[in-house]
Design a protein around this motif. Structure first.
Motif, PDB file in Angstrom:
ATOM      1  N   UNK A 105      -4.386  -5.799  -2.271  1.00 54.88           N
ATOM      2  CA  UNK A 105      -3.163  -5.557  -3.027  1.00 54.88           C
ATOM      3  C   UNK A 105      -2.532  -4.271  -2.516  1.00 54.88           C
ATOM      4  N   UNK A 106      -1.304  -4.340  -2.133  1.00 55.21           N
ATOM      5  CA  UNK A 106      -0.659  -3.226  -1.440  1.00 55.21           C
ATOM      6  C   UNK A 106      -0.449  -1.994  -2.310  1.00 55.21           C
ATOM      7  N   UNK A 107      -0.470  -2.168  -3.621  1.00 45.26           N
ATOM      8  CA  UNK A 107      -0.291  -1.003  -4.488  1.00 45.26           C
ATOM      9  C   UNK A 107      -1.611  -0.249  -4.726  1.00 45.26           C
ATOM     10  N   UNK A 108      -2.708  -0.823  -4.279  1.00 46.04           N
ATOM     11  CA  UNK A 108      -4.022  -0.195  -4.435  1.00 46.04           C
ATOM     12  C   UNK A 108      -4.951  -0.642  -3.299  1.00 46.04           C
ATOM     13  N   UNK A 109      -4.483  -0.518  -2.086  1.00 46.54           N
ATOM     14  CA  UNK A 109      -5.175  -1.062  -0.912  1.00 46.54           C
ATOM     15  C   UNK A 109      -6.597  -0.543  -0.782  1.00 46.54           C
ATOM     16  N   UNK A 110      -6.739   0.766  -0.774  1.00 47.99           N
ATOM     17  CA  UNK A 110      -8.044   1.374  -0.560  1.00 47.99           C
ATOM     18  C   UNK A 110      -9.060   0.895  -1.592  1.00 47.99           C
ATOM     19  N   UNK A 139     -11.735  -7.158  10.126  1.00 44.49           N
ATOM     20  CA  UNK A 139     -11.616  -6.726   8.732  1.00 44.49           C
ATOM     21  C   UNK A 139     -10.221  -6.184   8.448  1.00 44.49           C
ATOM     22  N   UNK A 140      -9.693  -5.457   9.404  1.00 42.34           N
ATOM     23  CA  UNK A 140      -8.350  -4.891   9.247  1.00 42.34           C
ATOM     24  C   UNK A 140      -7.318  -5.999   9.039  1.00 42.34           C
ATOM     25  N   UNK A 141      -7.467  -7.093   9.797  1.00 37.06           N
ATOM     26  CA  UNK A 141      -6.539  -8.219   9.661  1.00 37.06           C
ATOM     27  C   UNK A 141      -6.779  -8.976   8.359  1.00 37.06           C
ATOM     28  N   UNK A 142      -8.074  -9.152   7.999  1.00 38.99           N
ATOM     29  CA  UNK A 142      -8.396  -9.876   6.762  1.00 38.99           C
ATOM     30  C   UNK A 142      -7.808  -9.185   5.536  1.00 38.99           C
ATOM     31  N   UNK A 143      -7.900  -7.869   5.517  1.00 33.42           N
ATOM     32  CA  UNK A 143      -7.412  -7.104   4.363  1.00 33.42           C
ATOM     33  C   UNK A 143      -5.941  -6.700   4.505  1.00 33.42           C
ATOM     34  N   UNK A 144      -5.397  -6.901   5.703  1.00 34.29           N
ATOM     35  CA  UNK A 144      -4.021  -6.515   5.969  1.00 34.29           C
ATOM     36  C   UNK A 144      -3.805  -5.036   5.643  1.00 34.29           C
ATOM     37  N   UNK A 145      -4.651  -4.217   6.248  1.00 29.93           N
ATOM     38  CA  UNK A 145      -4.596  -2.791   5.976  1.00 29.93           C
ATOM     39  C   UNK A 145      -4.691  -1.998   7.271  1.00 29.93           C
ATOM     40  N   UNK A 146      -4.557  -0.693   7.197  1.00 34.35           N
ATOM     41  CA  UNK A 146      -4.646   0.148   8.381  1.00 34.35           C
ATOM     42  C   UNK A 146      -6.098   0.459   8.727  1.00 34.35           C
ATOM     43  N   UNK A 147      -6.315   0.855   9.965  1.00 30.46           N
ATOM     44  CA  UNK A 147      -7.664   1.212  10.407  1.00 30.46           C
ATOM     45  C   UNK A 147      -8.189   2.416   9.608  1.00 30.46           C
ATOM     46  N   UNK A 148      -7.305   3.392   9.341  1.00 29.50           N
ATOM     47  CA  UNK A 148      -7.714   4.580   8.594  1.00 29.50           C
ATOM     48  C   UNK A 148      -8.182   4.244   7.187  1.00 29.50           C
ATOM     49  N   UNK A 149      -7.433   3.378   6.502  1.00 30.36           N
ATOM     50  CA  UNK A 149      -7.800   2.975   5.141  1.00 30.36           C
ATOM     51  C   UNK A 149      -9.115   2.217   5.146  1.00 30.36           C
ATOM     52  N   UNK A 150      -9.277   1.315   6.115  1.00 29.35           N
ATOM     53  CA  UNK A 150     -10.503   0.533   6.209  1.00 29.35           C
ATOM     54  C   UNK A 150     -11.715   1.434   6.441  1.00 29.35           C
ATOM     55  N   UNK A 151     -11.583   2.367   7.356  1.00 27.01           N
ATOM     56  CA  UNK A 151     -12.707   3.261   7.667  1.00 27.01           C
ATOM     57  C   UNK A 151     -13.094   4.122   6.465  1.00 27.01           C
ATOM     58  N   UNK A 152     -12.081   4.565   5.727  1.00 21.19           N
ATOM     59  CA  UNK A 152     -12.359   5.373   4.535  1.00 21.19           C
ATOM     60  C   UNK A 152     -13.077   4.535   3.477  1.00 21.19           C
TER      61      UNK A 152
END
Length: 240
Positions: free
Chosen positions: A6-11, A39-52
């Motif tokens: 969800x883009x309003x609470x991605x992390x 994983x980045x594509x599955x969650x549709x998120x940035x690499x930085x957010x995923x790593x965190x």
């Protein structure tokens, strides 16, 4: 298994989706999570957010991040180590007062001993007697530090005897860290160590009789008595 976060609470959503999959058993211990790019594509998120998010999951003890060609995020078996470490830091930092620790132990340790006595099998009593003899040896040698370590092992073993993993966790967490209070406020000597030893002798006798009420009373009295000694010492130090 995973969907766009969800883009309003991605992390938070990334953490929760992976965490829920692990807790639900969809990802078993030893399973390697998909590669970072996937994983980045599955969650549709940035690499930085995923790593965190993965770092948070690692801090929770849910995954282990291994480096190298064959590395990646590996699902871990869930255990209590991270919680024990957090409680240990709280105790060691002085974030728990003697009064609060005593109050907690009087209430909880009495219940643990009561349950341990009810569920004790001969092998448990034998182990308690072995630890008692070990403590006795340290007492006779005047080795107070080794005596305290054996005392710690006896208290921890009471949690094991309860056959309740929550009580086991509590006993281990407390008694792995409590002796700093003794070192600061009530260093062991001949008289105090003998008093401690006699308390455990009475406790083991009650456990052998399967008298759970008496055993619980003995440990409550033991905790309250030694806690009062430490509190009196701290008040005396404050007046000085």
């Amino acid at each position: 298994m995973f969907k766009h976060a969800k883009q309003n609470r991605v992390f938070q959503d990334v953490v929760e989706q992976i965490q829920d999959a692990i807790l639900a058993g969809k990802l078993e211990p030893g399973t390697k999570l998909p590669a970072e790019r996937e994983l980045k594509d599955l969650f549709n998120t940035s690499r930085g957010t995923l790593r965190e998010a993965l770092r948070v999951l690692e801090q929770k003890g849910l995954i282990e991040i291994k480096l190298g060609v064959a590395g990646g995020a590996i699902v871990k078996k869930i255990d209590s180590d991270p919680i024990i470490q957090s409680l240990a830091l709280l105790i060691r930092s002085g974030g728990i007062s003697l009064e609060h620790l005593a109050e907690f132990r009087i209430k909880i340790e009495g219940s643990i001993v009561e349950l341990a006595t009810q569920r004790a099998i001969p092998e448990n009593i034998q182990e308690m007697e072995r630890l008692f003899k070990e403590a006795q040896t340290h007492f006779e040698a005047g080795d107070w530090e080794s005596f305290l370590k054996t005392d710690e092992a006896m208290h921890t073993y009471l949690g094991i005897m309860s056959q309740n993993p929550v009580f086991q966790f509590i006993q281990k967490s407390i008694h792995d860290n409590i002796h700093q209070y003794y070192a600061s406020y009530l260093p062991m000597n001949h008289a105090r160590t003998l008093e401690n030893l006699k308390d455990f002798e009475k406790l083991i006798a009650a456990m052998k009789r399967h008298d759970s009420a008496a055993a619980a009373d003995i440990i409550r009295d033991h905790v309250e008595r030694f806690s009062k000694k430490m509190q009196e010492k701290t008040m005396g130090a404050g007046r000085d």
